[in-house]
Design a protein around this motif. Structure first.
Motif, short mmCIF file in Angstrom:
data_model
loop_
_atom_site.label_atom_id
_atom_site.label_comp_id
_atom_site.label_asym_id
_atom_site.label_seq_id
_atom_site.Cartn_x
_atom_site.Cartn_y
_atom_site.Cartn_z
N SER A 205 7.77 48.92 32.83
CA SER A 205 6.91 47.91 33.17
C SER A 205 5.42 48.13 33.79
CB SER A 205 7.79 46.96 33.87
OG SER A 205 7.97 47.54 35.25
N GLY A 206 4.91 49.18 33.88
CA GLY A 206 3.82 49.77 34.56
C GLY A 206 2.57 48.85 33.98
N GLN A 207 1.61 48.85 34.96
CA GLN A 207 0.66 47.63 34.48
C GLN A 207 -0.69 48.60 33.90
OE1 GLN A 207 0.49 44.10 35.26
NE2 GLN A 207 2.55 44.76 35.36
N GLU A 208 -0.87 49.70 33.94
CA GLU A 208 -1.73 50.41 33.04
C GLU A 208 -0.90 51.59 32.04
OE1 GLU A 208 -4.69 52.39 35.80
OE2 GLU A 208 -3.33 51.61 37.46
N MET A 235 7.08 49.64 43.99
CA MET A 235 5.99 49.51 42.80
C MET A 235 5.01 48.54 43.12
SD MET A 235 7.32 50.55 39.90
CE MET A 235 7.41 49.55 38.66
N ALA A 236 5.23 47.54 44.35
CA ALA A 236 4.18 46.76 44.49
C ALA A 236 3.22 47.23 45.42
CB ALA A 236 4.83 45.35 45.61
N ARG A 237 3.36 48.43 45.90
CA ARG A 237 2.38 49.11 46.72
C ARG A 237 1.53 50.08 46.01
NH1 ARG A 237 5.24 50.60 52.31
NH2 ARG A 237 3.09 51.20 52.74
N VAL A 238 1.72 50.45 44.93
CA VAL A 238 1.22 51.51 44.18
C VAL A 238 0.66 51.02 42.63
CG1 VAL A 238 2.48 53.27 45.45
CG2 VAL A 238 3.21 52.28 43.12
N ARG A 239 -0.05 51.99 42.20
CA ARG A 239 -0.46 51.74 40.95
C ARG A 239 0.62 51.94 39.91
NH1 ARG A 239 -6.19 54.74 39.81
NH2 ARG A 239 -6.06 53.93 37.80
#
Lengths: 268, 268
Positions: A205-208, A235-239
């Motif tokens: 589910s990564g954003q990038e 997950m909320a604290r990292v890329r």
């Protein structure tokens, strides 16, 4: 120092008795390495600062003859026990076709901060959280070594990279790539953040998208378990970074994932 | 059709007896699948043209309760044997914690030319030559499915992708991705060349670097064994591609290599 052994009950080789059962109890800072490739790697690193120590070898007669160059280069005080294949099988408790076992004393694990402080301005760190499978752990170390990662950080929930099978699957990489254990994810992020590491967490589910990720000079790549993955609060604290996959089969092994990610980060 | 079983010697479940020993003898077109993910994948593909057939299931009572939706959707004629965990362990010959086994009849392998003729103008084919390790075979199929490869070609020296462990490691991908066997490398190159496939062989001594490789519309990626690699006479006839690695540790697992290559080819 070659020492022929003719009796499976010889007390000098008691450390090799029932290897599989021994794997399951506390190894008290010792490790067991198998096979020629791993032995040659281990032997080539002996005497380096902060390295592991080789306590003894147990070789079949056939392997002792083949490995005479390795034996000749060892410090004289290292006992090299040589047995027939039959005696060797009897000692270890199963047919050990490779005929090569090495008992070592692991170097002390460095403090996480101390290890990170040795790294250069361009550095690649692999982080594994909650990985309990020795195949995956070994595979991640093998990839870390292949792509020149500077260090591996594991958490307390991870299995031991110096377990016999993990060493074997890593092809000895877990004996070579420096690693440390951190007590929790909070301390991990604090240690990395204070030293300017960009932290990228792999997740379906990564954003990038991985292939678009520019390599930060100091980067730490985080891998969690295949099922539950990384905790949401982390997950909320990292890329977060994803590897796009075919619809209907969104599944990669975590060691394979680490290979894909390290190939990308090492090359860009 | 749920059929309770209370006796490990019940002839209706004789096909599940001594699973490990059964793996070693000829399976005559049958396969054994394990676990929930694989069963759900298999069940979702039943009835598709040219697909595998499900002959029966053996489930523990706990799993039968959990999988009621899968069971309800099966054709009525498929026997679903349900046993206690103890009876199930006794039948298969070891503690089978997952409690889920499925016996299937494999679809007939298509002719290589017939399969290749079904592929589109843009197609990605994975080729494995001489791979005898079920973990690696399963891993390659898992990656092929994850990155949407259209087919896998193996040679006669490869192990069976429908062996129980290979299915498990592939997370069912070897039941889903179409594959064929070719008798030799000469026929392989002929089949691919005649259909406009660019053939790229992965090798540490490859002439091109993977990250610079532009994706040909029709491409076949070749993987050999980790030790000897691909035969030189084959390498001389195709494009060869390397994955650059750190000096001193030039070693990647072949399944991991396939993941890195497929990620690159699928994404560019």
């Amino acid at each position: 120092m070659i020492l022929p052994v003719t009796d499976a009950d010889d007390p000098r080789i008691a450390d090799y008795a029932h290897v599989r059962e021994r794997d399951l109890v506390g190894r008290q800072g010792r490790f067991m390495a198998e096979g020629e490739v791993v032995l040659r790697l281990l032997a080539s690193r002996l005497g380096t600062a902060g390295g592991h120590r080789l306590l003894s070898l147990l070789l079949s007669q056939a392997q002792a003859a083949r490995l005479s160059d390795v034996i000749a280069a060892l410090p004289e005080e290292v006992p090299v026990h040589v047995a027939s294949q039959a005696v060797m099988d009897e000692v270890v408790g199963f047919p050990i076709h490779r005929g090569i076992l090495a008992l070592g004393a692991a170097r002390a694990l460095p403090e996480p901060a101390a290890l990170l402080d040795t790294l250069g301005e361009r550095a690649l760190v692999v982080v594994a959280l909650g990985l309990t499978n020795h195949d995956n752990m070994g595979g991640i170390f093998r990839n870390a070594a292949a792509f020149g990662a500077d260090a591996v950080i594991i958490d307390v929930a991870c299995c031991d990279p110096l377990y016999r099978k993990a060493i074997r699957v890593s092809v000895g990489a877990s004996l070579v790539v420096p690693f440390v254990r951190v007590p929790n994810a909070g301390m991990l992020l604090e240690l990395l953040g204070a030293r300017g590491f960009e932290v990228v967490a792999l997740s379906p589910s990564g954003q990038e998208v991985l292939s678009h990720l520019a390599r930060p000079p100091r980067v730490a790549a985080l891998f969690g378990t295949e099922g539950p993955g990384l905790p949401p609060e982390l997950m909320a604290r990292v890329r977060t970074v994803a590897i796009p996959m075919a619809t209907g089969f969104d599944s990669l092994n975590v060691a394979t994932t680490s290979g894909i990610v390290l190939h990308h980060l090492a090359g860009v």
